[in-house]
Design an enzyme around this catalytic site. Structure first.
Site, PDB file in Angstrom:
ATOM      1  N   GLY A  10       0.835  -1.205   0.000  1.00 16.66           N
ATOM      2  CA  GLY A  10       0.000   0.000   0.000  1.00 16.66           C
ATOM      3  C   GLY A  10       0.863   1.246   0.000  1.00 16.66           C
ATOM      4  O   GLY A  10       1.856   1.306   0.721  1.00 16.66           O
ATOM      5  N   THR A 126       5.006   1.830   6.310  1.00 15.66           N
ATOM      6  CA  THR A 126       3.618   1.397   6.420  1.00 15.66           C
ATOM      7  C   THR A 126       2.894   2.335   7.352  1.00 15.66           C
ATOM      8  O   THR A 126       3.403   2.670   8.435  1.00 15.66           O
ATOM      9  CB  THR A 126       3.429  -0.043   6.920  1.00 15.66           C
ATOM     10  OG1 THR A 126       2.067  -0.202   7.320  1.00 15.66           O
ATOM     11  CG2 THR A 126       4.308  -0.432   8.093  1.00 15.66           C
ATOM     12  N   ASP A 128       0.506   1.499   8.955  1.00 16.43           N
ATOM     13  CA  ASP A 128       0.062   0.676  10.094  1.00 16.43           C
ATOM     14  C   ASP A 128       1.036   0.736  11.272  1.00 16.43           C
ATOM     15  O   ASP A 128       0.684   0.390  12.388  1.00 16.43           O
ATOM     16  CB  ASP A 128      -0.094  -0.788   9.656  1.00 16.43           C
ATOM     17  CG  ASP A 128      -1.093  -0.974   8.533  1.00 16.43           C
ATOM     18  OD1 ASP A 128      -1.939  -0.086   8.346  1.00 16.43           O
ATOM     19  OD2 ASP A 128      -1.013  -2.000   7.830  1.00 16.43           O
ATOM     20  N   ARG A 163     -25.123  13.370  19.223  1.00 21.50           N
ATOM     21  CA  ARG A 163     -25.006  12.004  18.701  1.00 21.50           C
ATOM     22  C   ARG A 163     -23.733  11.333  19.200  1.00 21.50           C
ATOM     23  O   ARG A 163     -22.796  11.978  19.640  1.00 21.50           O
ATOM     24  CB  ARG A 163     -24.898  12.045  17.169  1.00 21.50           C
ATOM     25  CG  ARG A 163     -26.179  12.317  16.473  1.00 21.50           C
ATOM     26  CD  ARG A 163     -25.946  12.390  14.987  1.00 21.50           C
ATOM     27  NE  ARG A 163     -27.191  12.684  14.300  1.00 21.50           N
ATOM     28  CZ  ARG A 163     -27.269  13.167  13.077  1.00 21.50           C
ATOM     29  NH1 ARG A 163     -26.171  13.410  12.384  1.00 21.50           N
ATOM     30  NH2 ARG A 163     -28.439  13.410  12.529  1.00 21.50           N
ATOM     31  N   ARG A 172      -4.915  -2.561   9.881  1.00 25.36           N
ATOM     32  CA  ARG A 172      -4.853  -4.018   9.748  1.00 25.36           C
ATOM     33  C   ARG A 172      -4.880  -4.693  11.124  1.00 25.36           C
ATOM     34  O   ARG A 172      -5.787  -4.424  11.885  1.00 25.36           O
ATOM     35  CB  ARG A 172      -3.605  -4.406   8.977  1.00 25.36           C
ATOM     36  CG  ARG A 172      -3.807  -5.701   8.207  1.00 25.36           C
ATOM     37  CD  ARG A 172      -2.734  -5.904   7.200  1.00 25.36           C
ATOM     38  NE  ARG A 172      -3.233  -5.737   5.853  1.00 25.36           N
ATOM     39  CZ  ARG A 172      -2.472  -5.750   4.775  1.00 25.36           C
ATOM     40  NH1 ARG A 172      -1.179  -5.897   4.896  1.00 25.36           N
ATOM     41  NH2 ARG A 172      -2.998  -5.634   3.595  1.00 25.36           N
ATOM     42  N   GLN A 274      -6.633   8.265   4.421  1.00 24.48           N
ATOM     43  CA  GLN A 274      -5.490   8.229   5.350  1.00 24.48           C
ATOM     44  C   GLN A 274      -4.163   8.001   4.644  1.00 24.48           C
ATOM     45  O   GLN A 274      -3.099   8.270   5.176  1.00 24.48           O
ATOM     46  CB  GLN A 274      -5.657   7.071   6.365  1.00 24.48           C
ATOM     47  CG  GLN A 274      -6.814   7.211   7.301  1.00 24.48           C
ATOM     48  CD  GLN A 274      -7.186   5.868   7.928  1.00 24.48           C
ATOM     49  OE1 GLN A 274      -6.665   5.518   8.971  1.00 24.48           O
ATOM     50  NE2 GLN A 274      -8.078   5.137   7.299  1.00 24.48           N
TER      51      GLN A 274
HETATM   52  O1  F6P Z   1      -1.243  -2.032   5.135  1.00 27.49           O
HETATM   53  C1  F6P Z   1      -1.716  -0.796   4.837  1.00 27.49           C
HETATM   54  C2  F6P Z   1      -3.202  -0.808   4.651  1.00 27.49           C
HETATM   55  O2  F6P Z   1      -3.575   0.522   4.395  1.00 27.49           O
HETATM   56  C3  F6P Z   1      -4.022  -1.405   5.794  1.00 27.49           C
HETATM   57  O3  F6P Z   1      -4.135  -0.526   6.861  1.00 27.49           O
HETATM   58  C4  F6P Z   1      -5.313  -1.729   5.085  1.00 27.49           C
HETATM   59  O4  F6P Z   1      -5.975  -2.803   5.715  1.00 27.49           O
HETATM   60  C5  F6P Z   1      -4.844  -2.152   3.725  1.00 27.49           C
HETATM   61  O5  F6P Z   1      -3.589  -1.558   3.518  1.00 27.49           O
HETATM   62  C6  F6P Z   1      -5.767  -1.733   2.591  1.00 27.49           C
HETATM   63  O6  F6P Z   1      -5.267  -2.232   1.410  1.00 27.49           O
HETATM   64  P1  F6P Z   1      -5.797  -1.885  -0.053  1.00 27.49           P
HETATM   65  O7  F6P Z   1      -5.221  -0.544  -0.427  1.00 27.49           O
HETATM   66  O8  F6P Z   1      -5.265  -2.973  -0.892  1.00 27.49           O
HETATM   67  O9  F6P Z   1      -7.287  -1.811   0.042  1.00 27.49           O
END
Ligand code: F6P
Length: 343
Positions: A10, A126, A128, A163, A172, A274
């Site tokens: 990603g 990453t 993540d 709300r 992930r 994000q």
């Molecule tokens: O690993 C990075 C990430 O953005 C995760 O947080 C997310 O689950 C995944 O990639 C989404 O992947 P894609 O861009 O293939 O939908």
């Protein structure tokens, strides 16, 4: 030297500044850096540039999101023919070394290629923030900043309409993005993959916050584990990872809260927002430093290593160690912060 660079997995903010640092430092050494396009797929299919990258090619990348090299989630070790093609192309293009910029998957391939006798160096990226052997990965700070902005906006609506609003964020199987976004956004509750989901406890927290201020904000990681539904089928990518985007965690949590508390509840998802946009200053600096250090590793023949940040120092670690275990949130670390979510 003739060096290939690629970005896999990603995209995330910081990749471009890292490429820039790597190329600038390599040029100082007098090496040529060739762009391999689309991650490992570029080596499977032979998608490389004819000319090496110049300062002008990379100079303006400092503030640009995404990756100028393009990316893919290609795992050549899943298919012997693809792996053979990768090895052939490395030889055909005469690459002395490869700089691989990616997360556990991309770096996992770099680690295996190193064991197979190829010169690889890894740069961790990453959003993540789940790679071991490094305190932070670039992309994380930028992603958290996007979420904090989202929480700030959502609380205006939550307060105005009395709300509960749930924000679903990426990450992930590690909750770093959710936890940091929740802290910095001043959320009332956070749901992490590392902590078992407890609907009653969550609703108590929400009701307490709501009784005090007439609204509540919940940040939920996409990786939160709910009890398995009958017939639930997971879709996997080339590296065997579950696609989490179709689990609708935010909407599911909002539904549970509304049903159990009777409070009007909405959900929002920042999703791929994000991953885009300009990197934060922190990510630009971190990425630039890591890119430079990776070029140094290549120049010194220090292969099979991933560059990393420990404290304020840029260091190296065997790629193998970095990809061996996922860096998730230690429960004790989370527990030191729960006071922020229990009011
Ligand atoms: O690993 C990075 C990430 O953005 C995760 O947080 C997310 O689950 C995944 O990639 C989404 O992947 P894609 O861009 O293939 O939908």
């Amino acid at each position: 030297m003739k060096i290939g660079i690629l970005t896999g997995g990603g995209d995330c903010p910081g990749l471009n500044p890292a490429i820039r640092g790597f190329v600038m430092k390599s040029l100082d050494y007098g090496h040529d850096v060739y762009a391999i396009r689309e991650g490992w797929r570029g080596l499977v299919k032979g998608i490389t540039d004819d000319n090496p990258l110049t300062v002008n090619d990379v100079d303006e990348l400092i503030y640009r999101g995404g990756t100028a090299l393009r990316s893919s989630r290609t795992n050549p070790y899943k298919d012997p023919a693809q792996l053979e093609a990768v090895k052939e192309n490395i030889k055909k293009f005469g690459l002395d070394a490869i700089g691989a910029f990616g997360g556990e998957d991309t770096l996992g391939v770099a680690s295996k290629l190193f064991k197979d006798g190829f010169n690889t160096v890894g740069v961790p990226k990453t959003m993540d923030n789940d790679l071991s052997e490094t305190d932070y990965t670039f992309g994380f700070d930028s992603a958290v900043s996007v979420n904090v902005d989202a929480v700030d906006r959502l609380r205006d609506t939550a307060r105005s309409h009395m709300r509960v609003i749930v924000l679903e964020v990426m990450g992930r199987h590690a909750g770093w993005v959710a936890l940091y976004s929740a802290i910095a956004g001043g959320a009332d509750a956070v749901l992490l993959p590392e902590i078992p989901f407890d609907a009653d406890a969550l609703c108590e927290q929400v009701k307490r916050a709501y009784a005090r201020k007439k609204f509540a904000i919940v940040v939920a990681s996409e990786g939160v584990e709910f009890p398995k539904q009958e017939g639930e089928v997971a879709t996997l990518d080339a590296f065997g990872h579950v696609n989490l985007s179709n689990r609708d965690v935010g909407a599911t949590v909002a539904g549970i809260i509304e049903e159990k508390t009777g409070l009007e509840t909405r959900s929002a998802v920042t999703g791929h927002i994000q991953r885009g946009g300009a990197p934060t200053a922190f990510d630009r600096v971190l990425a630039s430093r890591l890119g430079i250090r990776a070029a140094q590793c290549v120049h010194e023949g220090d292969y099979g290593k991933m560059v990393a940040i420990k404290g304020t120092e840029i260091v190296t670690a065997p790629i193998e160690l970095a990809v061996g275990t996922l860096k998730t949130i230690p429960v004790e670390f989370y527990e030191t912060l729960t006071t922020l979510f229990n009011k």
